[in-house]
Every structure is written in C-alpha cells, then in structure tokens.
Design a protein around this motif. Sequence first.
Motif, short mmCIF file in Angstrom:
data_model
loop_
_atom_site.label_atom_id
_atom_site.label_comp_id
_atom_site.label_asym_id
_atom_site.label_seq_id
_atom_site.Cartn_x
_atom_site.Cartn_y
_atom_site.Cartn_z
N PHE A 140 0.75 -1.28 -0.07
CA PHE A 140 0.00 -0.29 -0.06
C PHE A 140 0.80 1.14 -0.01
O PHE A 140 1.91 1.23 0.35
CB PHE A 140 -0.83 0.05 1.26
CG PHE A 140 -0.08 0.21 2.58
CD1 PHE A 140 0.29 1.33 2.97
CD2 PHE A 140 0.26 -1.14 3.24
CE1 PHE A 140 0.95 1.54 4.22
CE2 PHE A 140 0.84 -0.89 4.61
CZ PHE A 140 1.20 0.25 4.97
N VAL A 141 0.35 2.30 -0.36
CA VAL A 141 0.70 3.68 -0.23
C VAL A 141 -0.33 4.56 0.16
O VAL A 141 -1.43 4.69 -0.47
CB VAL A 141 1.39 4.10 -1.67
CG1 VAL A 141 2.01 5.74 -1.48
CG2 VAL A 141 2.73 3.25 -2.26
N ASP A 166 4.22 0.53 2.04
CA ASP A 166 4.73 -1.03 2.15
C ASP A 166 4.57 -1.47 0.56
O ASP A 166 3.64 -1.72 0.31
CB ASP A 166 4.20 -1.91 3.27
CG ASP A 166 4.79 -3.03 3.25
OD1 ASP A 166 5.76 -3.38 3.91
OD2 ASP A 166 4.34 -3.95 2.47
N ARG A 167 5.70 -1.97 0.13
CA ARG A 167 5.70 -2.52 -1.07
C ARG A 167 6.77 -3.45 -1.40
O ARG A 167 7.77 -3.37 -0.75
CB ARG A 167 5.52 -1.45 -2.24
CG ARG A 167 6.91 -0.69 -2.56
CD ARG A 167 6.54 0.12 -3.79
NE ARG A 167 7.74 0.51 -4.18
CZ ARG A 167 8.03 1.72 -5.15
NH1 ARG A 167 6.93 2.29 -5.52
NH2 ARG A 167 9.34 2.08 -5.54
N ASP A 196 -10.77 5.19 -2.00
CA ASP A 196 -11.47 4.09 -2.49
C ASP A 196 -10.86 2.90 -2.31
O ASP A 196 -11.07 1.76 -2.79
CB ASP A 196 -11.94 4.11 -4.14
CG ASP A 196 -13.10 5.39 -4.15
OD1 ASP A 196 -13.67 5.70 -3.22
OD2 ASP A 196 -12.75 6.06 -5.13
N LEU A 197 -9.61 2.65 -1.51
CA LEU A 197 -9.11 1.21 -1.25
C LEU A 197 -9.29 0.91 0.17
O LEU A 197 -9.70 1.64 0.86
CB LEU A 197 -7.57 1.56 -1.37
CG LEU A 197 -6.85 2.14 -2.80
CD1 LEU A 197 -5.43 2.54 -2.66
CD2 LEU A 197 -7.13 0.97 -3.71
N PHE A 288 15.20 5.85 -1.59
CA PHE A 288 14.10 6.02 -2.48
C PHE A 288 13.53 7.56 -2.29
O PHE A 288 13.72 8.16 -1.29
CB PHE A 288 12.94 5.28 -2.10
CG PHE A 288 12.31 5.34 -0.64
CD1 PHE A 288 11.48 6.29 -0.50
CD2 PHE A 288 12.90 4.66 0.46
CE1 PHE A 288 10.69 6.22 0.91
CE2 PHE A 288 12.44 4.91 1.62
CZ PHE A 288 11.33 5.54 1.90
N ARG A 289 12.81 7.98 -3.35
CA ARG A 289 11.85 8.89 -3.08
C ARG A 289 10.50 8.62 -4.11
O ARG A 289 10.75 8.25 -5.13
CB ARG A 289 12.55 10.24 -4.08
CG ARG A 289 11.45 11.41 -4.19
CD ARG A 289 12.19 12.57 -4.83
NE ARG A 289 13.26 13.15 -4.16
CZ ARG A 289 14.46 13.42 -4.73
NH1 ARG A 289 14.79 12.96 -6.01
NH2 ARG A 289 15.48 14.10 -4.23
N ILE A 290 9.41 8.80 -3.38
CA ILE A 290 8.32 8.31 -3.65
C ILE A 290 7.28 9.52 -3.61
O ILE A 290 7.34 10.42 -2.64
CB ILE A 290 7.59 7.31 -2.90
CG1 ILE A 290 8.73 5.95 -2.83
CG2 ILE A 290 6.15 6.80 -3.44
CD1 ILE A 290 8.66 5.44 -4.13
N GLN A 291 6.80 9.74 -4.83
CA GLN A 291 5.75 11.01 -4.88
C GLN A 291 4.54 10.58 -4.93
O GLN A 291 4.15 9.78 -6.05
CB GLN A 291 6.49 11.99 -5.77
CG GLN A 291 5.66 13.43 -5.91
CD GLN A 291 6.36 14.25 -6.58
OE1 GLN A 291 7.38 14.10 -7.26
NE2 GLN A 291 5.84 15.51 -6.97
N ARG A 292 3.43 11.11 -4.38
CA ARG A 292 1.97 10.87 -4.93
C ARG A 292 1.31 12.34 -4.77
O ARG A 292 1.33 12.88 -3.42
CB ARG A 292 1.24 10.09 -3.87
CG ARG A 292 1.76 8.52 -3.76
CD ARG A 292 1.38 8.04 -5.11
NE ARG A 292 1.72 6.45 -5.39
CZ ARG A 292 2.75 5.99 -5.73
NH1 ARG A 292 3.70 7.13 -6.41
NH2 ARG A 292 3.15 5.07 -5.86
#
Length: 451
Positions: A140-141, A166-167, A196-197, A288-292
Amino acid sequence: MSEKSFGSRDIPWMVVLASFVLFLFSAGLAAGESDFSGWKRYRKLRIPLEYPDGRAAIALESSVLEKCRPDLADLRIVASDGSSAKYTILEAQGDEELNPFPVRVFRMARNPGKWTDIWIDKSAKTLTKGVLLQTSSRDFVRKVEIRGSDNVKEEYVIDVDGLVMDRANPIPINSLKLVHPVNNFQYIHLRIIDDDLPPLKIEGVLCYPPPPANHLSRPLDFKIVEKRTDASVNATTMVLDLGEKRYPLGGLTIATPVRDFSAKLVLSGASLPSPPEVWKKFHEGTVFRIQREEATKQDLTAIVRSQLFRYIKLELISSSQPGPVDKIDLTATMRIIVFNYTRGLSYRLYYDNPSAMAVEHDDKLLSVNPASIANASLETSVEEEQKNIPRPEPAKINHMEPIQPTNWIKPLGVALLLLGLLLLFGIMLRARSLRKAQRRRSSRVVYTRYE
C-alpha cells in the motif's frame, strides 16, 4: 639495644633515612610511568598558547584510531614534564535517534472509501518529532494528514503531506514512520486517506521524541576517483577518496533530480586503492523518493557505524535505468579525547601498543556541555605521526640477557615503600618507649638518710 646506644637523638637520623627510602620509591614509580618504550607511535599535539588551563579536547583522526586497540586502551597523553595526563573519550552513543514510545489510541473512526481517523493520547504535553504506525497490511501507499490538540476540540494542522507505504516490488520498501515538526500537543489526530481502497489494519501507534543534537558530526571532504555506470544491470558505481587526514565516516546522503525512484545502496571500504576482491562491505540498504500528488517521501541517507576506511565504494542498483547522482554529502562521527591541560607544557599522544594495560578514565572531564567539548576540539590538532624509538638497551655482560628497567622498577619501588613504612613504624615505637621511660624517671622520689 641500650638507651645509650640508641636514644632520642638518633630518631631524626632515622626520619631522614625513611624519607630517603620513600623518595627512592617515588622516583622509581615516576621512572616506570615515564617509560613508553612499548608504544610504537606518537603525535605531538598542537594547542594554542592562549588555551586556558583545564579541559582540552583533541579529535582523533582515523589514521590514529585504525592503529589503536579496538577498546582504545593504549591511548596515552604525556606532558613534557614526563607525567601522564588523565583523560576520557567522548563519542556518539550508537544511533542518535531515540526509540519510539507507546501511546494510547482512544478513538478510531472509518469513512469507507475515503479515510480512517485515529486519535491518540500522549498522556501529557510531551515533545514529539514523529509517529510510527503499526499495521499488518501489505502492499500500500497512503497519504496521511496530522493535526494536534490540547483539548480534543480545537485542532491545529501539523502536516498534511505525509506518506506511509509498504511494497515488495520492484525494490522492497517499508516506511511507516511519519516525521513532523516538533510539537508538545497532548492529542494527535491522524487521518489516513484511503482513496476508494481498503482501510489499513491499524494495530497501534508509537511516538518519537525529538532526536538529541549531534555535536559529534562534521562534514567530510573527499574527491571522486572513479565513476561508472552499467546499463545492463542499472548500476552506478563511485569510488571516493577521503584522504590521509580524515575522521571516521558516520553517514552518507545522495542527491538526485529523479522524482520517483528506488534503489539498493551498497557501501564498501578499503584502506588502500585495492582490487575489487579486497573491498569490505559494511552497509546494504535502500534509498528512495516516492511522490503522490503534492506529497513526497524520501530517504536518501545511510547511517553507518563509525568506519575508518580511506576509500569508500558506493553502488546504486535500481530497477530501471540509473538516474544521475548530482551530489554526495559525507558526515563524520567524531571521537574526542578530553584531558587535563596545563599551560606551559607540551603534550604527546602515544598509541599503538597491543599489550598496554587499560587505565581508568576521568569521567568528570565530561561534566560540561558536549557542544563545548566539540567546539574546543576545533582549536586543537595533531602533528604528523612519528615512530617512537625506544631507548637503547644496556650492553650485555657475560652473554647474559640485560635486565629490562620496566621489569624491576616497580618491584623495587614496592620493596622500598615497605622498608620505609617499617622504619617509620619502628621510629614511632621507639619514640613511645623513650617517652614512657622519661616519665618513669621524672616520677621517682629520692630519699636521703641523715645520721
């Protein structure tokens, strides 16, 4: 022994004799303490002339530490008058971040498909820097909003762009910590945006206290001696030279313009520019770098246990074409030796003696702010390393092994001390007996008979 052969007039001579014996004992111990023939190396200390009496601090370079015993028990600081200065060592206590503590989740509400609300109570107005979600959910994110309150009614925004995730693919990432500005709100309200998850299975929440100030961290200079990329395995490799004069490596941070990426980071070290098979791996992790949308979460730093290597090899292995590394920052974790300094004396730092006996540290030297000690070490330094050449041994007589001074000085000193104490004890007993005899004589009554 009669009173004529030994009287009160002889006592001063025995006092002189006992004092001489004790002097020889002190001299013998001083000679033993000033014998540093077992130490292989030393460096002179540079201390400014205006440096005040009291605590002095010297930052220990890696080139010194790598030749010391692991417990640093062979370090000695010797003054120009031959005396050994008492010292202790200031160093970082492992990870600078404190462990999180549990808090009470007193309310949880879900709005299916939209968000999950969690209210926690820290039980007091306690300073915190972050929260850690405990969940058994996987893959999930989620975006997280954080608000604070002192009465549960009025809330203040702390952060609205947090991310937890977590992935497993393409590179495993588990990041459930949310760092926020330091605050002392008693109540924290977390809103996890579900979009909606399915909602996350929340099992608990922990809070992080603010990390202590790291006064033992300094930037490290280096130069890049090698850089190459291998598109077949999506890898970037760099070799860094920290130089001969350096401090132990404690952390590394990379900078890249890539907005969304993850990579495996491997760090290895070597003391010489050696072939690949001699590199020693000391760290393996993920950056890492995660963008949402507007929310971004990144971890581009590797914190490592103090490393003394001169050459560092950095390997970035990503799941896609490797992106550019714009910048690398290295930080050192200092070890500082603190000792009692006397103006007018010069000092040497002796080291490299595997058989040296450990000495008791003077922890009172650390009874000041660590920041003051760290700042004091900026004013001092060490000179180039010199080999400690032992004093020549006495010539052999009749092909017999010469007696080493260090083997007989201390036993002789102990024997002289015992002899001196026995002499003083004998003097005290004799003086006491003489005083008693004198009192008996003065108390006699003499009668004269007249015819």
